[in-house]
Design an enzyme around this catalytic site. Sequence first.
Site, PDB file in Angstrom:
ATOM      1  N   ARG A 163       0.700  -1.148  -0.046  1.00 58.44           N
ATOM      2  CA  ARG A 163      -0.088   0.069  -0.004  1.00 58.44           C
ATOM      3  C   ARG A 163       0.672   1.227  -0.063  1.00 58.44           C
ATOM      4  O   ARG A 163       0.569   2.314   0.605  1.00 58.44           O
ATOM      5  CB  ARG A 163      -0.933  -0.073   1.255  1.00 58.44           C
ATOM      6  CG  ARG A 163      -2.122  -1.005   1.156  1.00 58.44           C
ATOM      7  CD  ARG A 163      -3.042  -1.143  -0.153  1.00 58.44           C
ATOM      8  NE  ARG A 163      -4.219  -1.644   0.027  1.00 58.44           N
ATOM      9  CZ  ARG A 163      -3.985  -3.114  -0.127  1.00 58.44           C
ATOM     10  NH1 ARG A 163      -2.864  -3.764  -0.745  1.00 58.44           N
ATOM     11  NH2 ARG A 163      -5.256  -3.648   0.030  1.00 58.44           N
ATOM     12  N   SER A 237     -10.550  -0.633   3.181  1.00 57.39           N
ATOM     13  CA  SER A 237      -9.872  -1.026   4.466  1.00 57.39           C
ATOM     14  C   SER A 237      -9.411   0.576   4.981  1.00 57.39           C
ATOM     15  O   SER A 237      -8.778   1.054   4.155  1.00 57.39           O
ATOM     16  CB  SER A 237      -8.657  -1.601   4.069  1.00 57.39           C
ATOM     17  OG  SER A 237      -8.780  -2.990   3.789  1.00 57.39           O
ATOM     18  N   GLU A 333      -4.795   3.615   6.231  1.00 55.59           N
ATOM     19  CA  GLU A 333      -4.285   3.484   4.916  1.00 55.59           C
ATOM     20  C   GLU A 333      -5.077   4.757   4.039  1.00 55.59           C
ATOM     21  O   GLU A 333      -4.569   5.015   3.134  1.00 55.59           O
ATOM     22  CB  GLU A 333      -5.038   2.067   4.615  1.00 55.59           C
ATOM     23  CG  GLU A 333      -4.399   1.513   3.129  1.00 55.59           C
ATOM     24  CD  GLU A 333      -5.594   1.045   2.428  1.00 55.59           C
ATOM     25  OE1 GLU A 333      -6.221   1.990   1.714  1.00 55.59           O
ATOM     26  OE2 GLU A 333      -5.696  -0.024   2.298  1.00 55.59           O
TER      27      GLU A 333
HETATM   28  N1  EPU Z   1     -10.804 -10.795  10.192  1.00 55.78           N
HETATM   29  C1  EPU Z   1     -11.473 -10.759  11.162  1.00 55.78           C
HETATM   30  N2  EPU Z   1     -12.735  -9.778  11.550  1.00 55.78           N
HETATM   31  C2  EPU Z   1     -12.927  -9.040  10.713  1.00 55.78           C
HETATM   32  C3  EPU Z   1     -11.979  -9.036   9.413  1.00 55.78           C
HETATM   33  C4  EPU Z   1     -10.865  -9.754   9.174  1.00 55.78           C
HETATM   34  O1  EPU Z   1     -11.233 -11.785  12.032  1.00 55.78           O
HETATM   35  O2  EPU Z   1     -13.497  -8.258  10.866  1.00 55.78           O
HETATM   36  C5  EPU Z   1      -9.803 -11.977   9.775  1.00 55.78           C
HETATM   37  C6  EPU Z   1     -10.170 -13.029   8.657  1.00 55.78           C
HETATM   38  O3  EPU Z   1     -11.024 -13.749   9.318  1.00 55.78           O
HETATM   39  C7  EPU Z   1      -9.040 -13.471   8.175  1.00 55.78           C
HETATM   40  C8  EPU Z   1      -7.998 -12.026   8.196  1.00 55.78           C
HETATM   41  O4  EPU Z   1      -8.747 -11.116   9.043  1.00 55.78           O
HETATM   42  O5  EPU Z   1      -8.450 -14.328   9.005  1.00 55.78           O
HETATM   43  C9  EPU Z   1      -7.940 -11.488   6.766  1.00 55.78           C
HETATM   44  O6  EPU Z   1      -9.301 -10.934   6.213  1.00 55.78           O
HETATM   45  P1  EPU Z   1      -9.488 -10.732   4.793  1.00 55.78           P
HETATM   46  O7  EPU Z   1      -9.077 -11.798   4.081  1.00 55.78           O
HETATM   47  O8  EPU Z   1     -11.033 -10.304   4.576  1.00 55.78           O
HETATM   48  O9  EPU Z   1      -8.456  -9.451   4.342  1.00 55.78           O
HETATM   49  P2  EPU Z   1      -8.061  -8.117   5.165  1.00 55.78           P
HETATM   50  O10 EPU Z   1      -6.522  -8.539   5.608  1.00 55.78           O
HETATM   51  O11 EPU Z   1      -9.006  -7.823   6.280  1.00 55.78           O
HETATM   52  C10 EPU Z   1      -6.835  -7.295   3.063  1.00 55.78           C
HETATM   53  C11 EPU Z   1      -6.825  -5.815   2.127  1.00 55.78           C
HETATM   54  C12 EPU Z   1      -7.931  -5.721   1.470  1.00 55.78           C
HETATM   55  C13 EPU Z   1      -8.284  -7.076   0.377  1.00 55.78           C
HETATM   56  C14 EPU Z   1      -8.134  -8.365   1.345  1.00 55.78           C
HETATM   57  C15 EPU Z   1      -8.224  -9.497   0.601  1.00 55.78           C
HETATM   58  C16 EPU Z   1      -5.406  -4.402   3.638  1.00 55.78           C
HETATM   59  C17 EPU Z   1      -5.464  -3.381   4.274  1.00 55.78           C
HETATM   60  N3  EPU Z   1      -6.748  -4.944   3.126  1.00 55.78           N
HETATM   61  O12 EPU Z   1      -8.054  -7.410   3.899  1.00 55.78           O
HETATM   62  O13 EPU Z   1      -7.946  -4.697   0.581  1.00 55.78           O
HETATM   63  O14 EPU Z   1      -9.308  -6.898  -0.245  1.00 55.78           O
HETATM   64  O15 EPU Z   1      -6.994  -8.342   2.034  1.00 55.78           O
HETATM   65  O16 EPU Z   1      -7.062  -9.727  -0.130  1.00 55.78           O
HETATM   66  O17 EPU Z   1      -4.337  -4.862   3.160  1.00 55.78           O
HETATM   67  C18 EPU Z   1      -8.470  -2.256   0.802  1.00 55.78           C
HETATM   68  O18 EPU Z   1      -7.304  -2.068   0.766  1.00 55.78           O
HETATM   69  O19 EPU Z   1      -9.249  -1.269   0.688  1.00 55.78           O
HETATM   70  C19 EPU Z   1      -9.023  -3.683   0.843  1.00 55.78           C
HETATM   71  C20 EPU Z   1     -10.216  -3.868   0.931  1.00 55.78           C
END
Ligand code: EPU
Length: 337
Positions: A163, A237, A333
Amino acid sequence: MMFKSTSLQQYNTFGLNAMAKKFAAFNNIEECKLLLAAAAQQQMPVRILGGGSNILLTQDVEHVLLKNDLLGMALLDRLGDLQLVSAAAGESWHSFVLWTLDQGLQGLENLSLIPGTVGAAPIQNIGAYGVEIKDYFHSLVAIDISSGHQHTFLKQDCEFGYRESIFKKKRAGEFVICEVRFLLNTIPKYNTSYGAIGEVIAQQGVQDISARAISKAIIAIRQSKLPDPAVIGNAGSFFKNPEISTERHDALVQLHPQMPSYKVNDNSVKVPAGWLIEQCGWKGYSANGVGVHKLQALVLVNYGQGKGQDVYKLSADIIASVQEKFDIVLEREVNIW
Ligand code: EPU
């Protein structure tokens, strides 16, 4: 007068109401240069607006605000199995991804349905589901805001990170990105490392994997947990996933055995901020018309009547509570304006 006072409510995906005191849009490079020259002559600082999907408006914008409406997409050179393509910065990112799929090209399918414009995409090296744009980025053309001169940045010039890029750090606010070029595959080469992709493709009854099938799966996954900005204001995010040392991680896991993490390298791991925020009890929180999305705690939302200041205050409260519980300081972010 070239610049007009304009409400930004329809120009930011949080749907927040703030005014731009001096607003103008451009749809060709000459117009852009004229507007930059006019701002320079009056010694007014300039900001560029794309899709407004990664900003939080906490006050009126005093800068000259130029909306980038440059349009156009083209196939350029063919280099063996690779195809060079170009898109103007004002194109919607998702429309561009769909266009590449229509051309039979592969690479950007995992980045389907990300809000915002092509020009904004390299600034924070957008990423999702195992792919970042740096993986397919070739170069970009930008105008230096202070001189009006055009520059080409190759991939190695952009200092891409998680990012991050040179356009968000060292040289933030210095350029108008006009055109971005990508090198895409003409033969299949897919990234299905993110667990749910395969499952969703199977659920959709798809027999053969294809870029189009992956794109459809990604769209379904995003729609199942991320709020549609057209319905509930948000900027995706709100925080980055923090990177911590392996030692810190091992100590934290003793206290929180369920904590998920992803290895970055031998010395550090990334922890999902959404999990940390959820553990602090914020998921589904709502007050003053703003809140934390009920399906993904990493996304802050405006239910309609919220104020940018209230979203900011909420983000500060979340940072404080995650710091207290986990001794991890979350980094925003989204750009705060
Ligand atoms: N999780 C929770 N609770 C929540 C949300 C997530 O426990 O409320 C846990 C999930 O269970 C999982 C982990 O966190 O174990 C990761 O969750 P997820 O796959 O939804 O991805 P993320 O890390 O929350 C990142 C990016 C997203 C992108 C997704 C998929 C960042 C800041 N965000 O989110 O990007 O779509 O991975 O690759 O890196 C964005 O940048 O705007 C964005 C949406």
